[in-house]
Design an enzyme around this catalytic site. Structure first.
Site, mmCIF file in Angstrom:
data_model
loop_
_atom_site.group_PDB
_atom_site.id
_atom_site.type_symbol
_atom_site.label_atom_id
_atom_site.label_comp_id
_atom_site.label_asym_id
_atom_site.label_seq_id
_atom_site.Cartn_x
_atom_site.Cartn_y
_atom_site.Cartn_z
ATOM 1 N N ARG A 280 0.828 -1.204 0.000
ATOM 2 C CA ARG A 280 0.000 0.000 0.000
ATOM 3 C C ARG A 280 0.866 1.258 0.000
ATOM 4 N NH1 ARG A 280 -3.464 -1.142 3.876
ATOM 5 N NH2 ARG A 280 -5.153 -1.736 2.485
ATOM 6 N N ALA A 281 1.971 1.235 0.725
ATOM 7 C CA ALA A 281 2.849 2.409 0.770
ATOM 8 C C ALA A 281 3.402 2.731 -0.614
ATOM 9 C CB ALA A 281 3.986 2.180 1.755
#
Length: 677
Positions: A280-281
């Site tokens: 997600r980052a």
């Protein structure tokens, strides 16, 4: 404040970034700047009468108010987002700012069955919630860390997927819910769980300026606004219009911005270097970098865009332990950025295969020792540290603390580090409570397993309400399809769930507890119980006693991180005033009962039971027989006096030896006793 403005603008350009979490001290205008953002967003075109704010050019095929006919199908024109639409099938309005109150219910957030129409007209109708109202606008949650966890989960799921799913009370509805999510919080009132932190796209730390001139200008503008709001708004209208136009231009340019492979490799290399969980980052950083490029009018992402995006997207994802505040080691960040944010042809060569970690023979010292430590894995180079991690100096301090224990001179022993935390046994408050939702003791809550119904107007139990009304239909003269209802027919749902409690720790910090080795174990035990309280959504407080007095080291709070910090700096030494500690605990519980009567307390007394100062603790213990209590017996050695167990009997408390506190240390007899109970 500049970072906050930039993070909000990035999300205004590209809502897919995932929103902004604003962390900061009170009084820093967090709410003011968020509310100001809504006025800068471009106006939106919606289908008239649609409660879900559908885009007339691209209507949601699953809209509960649909299907909608697009303007192009009526006029025969090719649709364009900026073209002049047919007034009969479109409506232009400002983007909405929808606020989610901390005390909102699940029905208010996601929507629910329209009970009135269902019961009176026999129609199954859906009443939209705040997620529908916020579609294509801004959803603002003030004090998001105080929001119930299940609401935060629903909120962030909708923000991530762009849709809201409602499956309840015979209603199955799906509708679009794309919005700019902004949450604000004061870390002093408790942190968000790491899993929830990760769901926010960007995070920003806000603090009030310490520059007198800037503070004076803020006060000056605020006073001028209060004197003449309209005149103040007119003064800044031109600047706001320019900013709004720039946001609209950046939104239009966003699809044309390119993310080069080199920039993508830079983003993924940085996320990997910081050992960020999941991907997600990487996605958020890439989207933020693209939005930054569009904001600056560039058609391709540059290294500077990546640098800024990383600084906003990664800090809160580096939180490894629940007690760690979100943040990023700035020196490491700069080092990794310098290493990775460079053109490919200037990149440093990869380390040889026989040195895969790149440490070489001198990365941290002769012989390949780790950087910054000069120690190898066996601890050579340390000052006599044994296999258990304790040094010879520790043994001397323990011996000195032992001598001080008998003197009772009030001297402080050196601060001891805590042993590693572990999973402790579960302690609960007996009975059935009705406090704030949590994960410790049984309770009647608004969320949980349905166990029955009762007269009331809360969350309506549809089946029970129908059963209550059915026998009276002939007497009430029913003639149509709908039921004839009265207020007395309504039944509300009864749910069995779990509540969070107030866990008040009363810790003996006297000389008898100050032996270095034992204080390590005591701090490790309390830290483990604090971690357990964090996971079970409890409030915590900390009372310590030593010398001749007791101190409220941590007033009851939802921030267990603050408790861990106070515990780390806990001074020890002196006599043992158990009575003073119990009296202080009784006073704290009395005040908290007035503030929050629904939250039931759990008293945890950590002591060896040796009272060497003040009156006998029997009278003080009599004041604390009402709350549920646990005594952690810290007495050690071959000869035990059983004083802590005697104190536990007076308190009516469960007594657990320190070495038996861990959940996996229970003996077979204890396990059997718990099964019988």
């Amino acid at each position: 404040m500049d970072d906050l403005k930039l993070a909000l603008l990035i999300n205004a350009v590209s809502p897919g970034v995932g929103g902004v979490l604003v962390r900061g001290e009170k009084g820093t205008a967090k709410s003011t700047i968020v509310r100001a953002l809504a006025r800068l967003l471009p106006e939106v075109e919606v289908v008239p009468g649609c409660r879900f704010s559908c885009d007339p050019w691209l209507p949601d095929p699953n809209c509960p108010d649909g299907p909608h006919e697009r303007p192009a199908e009526r006029t025969g024109a090719v649709p364009s987002p900026r073209s002049a639409p047919d007034d009969l099938c479109t409506l232009v309005r400002p983007a909405r700012l929808v606020e989610l109150p901390v005390g909102a219910s699940e029905d208010r957030l996601t929507g629910s069955l329209d009970i009135e129409r269902a019961l009176t007209a026999g129609v199954k109708a859906f009443e939209p919630g705040l997620l529908a109202a916020a579609h294509r606008g801004v959803l603002y949650v003030d004090e998001v860390n105080l929001l119930h966890d299940h609401l935060v989960d629903l909120l962030l799921d909708a923000a991530a997927m762009g849709r809201s799913y409602v499956e309840r009370e015979g209603v199955s509805v799906r509708h679009a819910a794309r919005f700019l999510l902004v949450g604000t919080m004061n870390p002093e009132e408790g942190e968000l769980r790491p899993q929830l932190l990760d769901r926010f796209g960007l995070t920003v730390e806000v603090a009030a300026t310490r520059e007198p001139g800037e503070r004076a200008e803020v006060v000056r503008r605020r006073l001028r606004f209060e004197d003449d709001p309209d005149g103040f708004a007119a003064e800044w209208a031109e600047a706001e219009a320019e900013l709004a136009e720039r946001i609209a231009n950046a939104q239009a340019m966003l699809p044309r911005v390119e993310l080069p492979d080199a920039a993508l490799r830079q983003i993924t290399a940085i996320c990997a270097a910081f050992e960020v969980d999941g991907l997600r980052a990487d996605l958020v950083t890439a989207r933020a970098a693209i939005a930054l490029a569009a904001w600056h009018g560039r058609d391709a992402v540059t290294a500077d865009d990546v640098r800024v995006a990383v600084r906003l997207a990664l800090p809160h994802r580096r939180r490894r332990d629940p007690f760690d505040p979100p943040g990023l080691d700035q020196r490491k960040l700069d080092s990794v950025l310098e290493e990775n944010l460079r053109p490919d042809d200037d990149a440093e060569p990869e380390p040889p295969d026989d040195d895969p970690d790149g440490s070489g023979g001198g990365s941290g010292g002769p012989g390949g020792s780790p950087p910054g430590g000069g120690e190898d894995d066996t601890g050579s180079g340390d000052t006599g540290r044994d296999d258990a991690g304790h040094s010879a100096a520790d043994a001397g301090e323990e011996s000195g603390a032992g001598r001080s224990r008998e003197r009772g001179d009030g001297g402080e022993a050196p601060e001891a580090a805590a042993d590693p935390a572990y999973r402790p046994r579960l302690f609960t408050v007996p009975g059935l409570g009705s406090g704030a939702p949590g994960r410790r003791s049984k309770a009647r809550t608004a969320y949980g397993r349905v166990s029955g119904a009762r007269p009331g107007t809360g969350s309506v139990h549809l089946t029970a309400t129908l059963r209550a009304a059915a026998p009276h239909q002939l007497a009430r003269g029913r003639s149509g399809a709908g039921l004839v209802m009265t207020r007395e027919d309504l039944r509300e749902t009864v749910r069995d769930g779990r509540e969070g409690n107030l866990v008040l720790f009363v810790v003996d910090a006297s000389g008898s507890m100050a032996a270095r080795q034992r204080m390590r174990a005591v701090k490790g035990a309390v830290l483990s119980l604090l971690l357990d309280a964090y996971q079970r959504r409890d409030k915590v407080g900390l009372v310590t006693f030593r010398g001749s007095t007791a101190e409220l080291a941590l007033p009851p709070t939802s921030s267990v991180e603050a408790g861990a910090r106070r515990l780390e700096r806990l001074p020890t030494g002196g006599r043992t005033p158990i009575t003073a500690g119990l009296l202080r605990a009784a006073e704290v519980l009395r005040v908290e009962r007035l503030r929050d009567p629904a939250r039931r307390p759990l008293l945890v007394v950590v002591t060896d039971g040796r009272a060497t100062h003040g009156p006998d603790p029997a009278a003080a213990a009599a004041l604390l027989t009402e709350p549920a209590s646990v005594v952690i017996d810290c007495e050690s050695g071959p000869v035990r006096l059983g004083l802590a167990a005697s104190l536990g009997t007076r308190l009516g408390a469960d007594v657990v030896r320190l070495e038996e506190l861990a959940a996996d240390s229970l003996t077979g007899a204890v396990r059997n006793a718990r099964r019988v109970a």
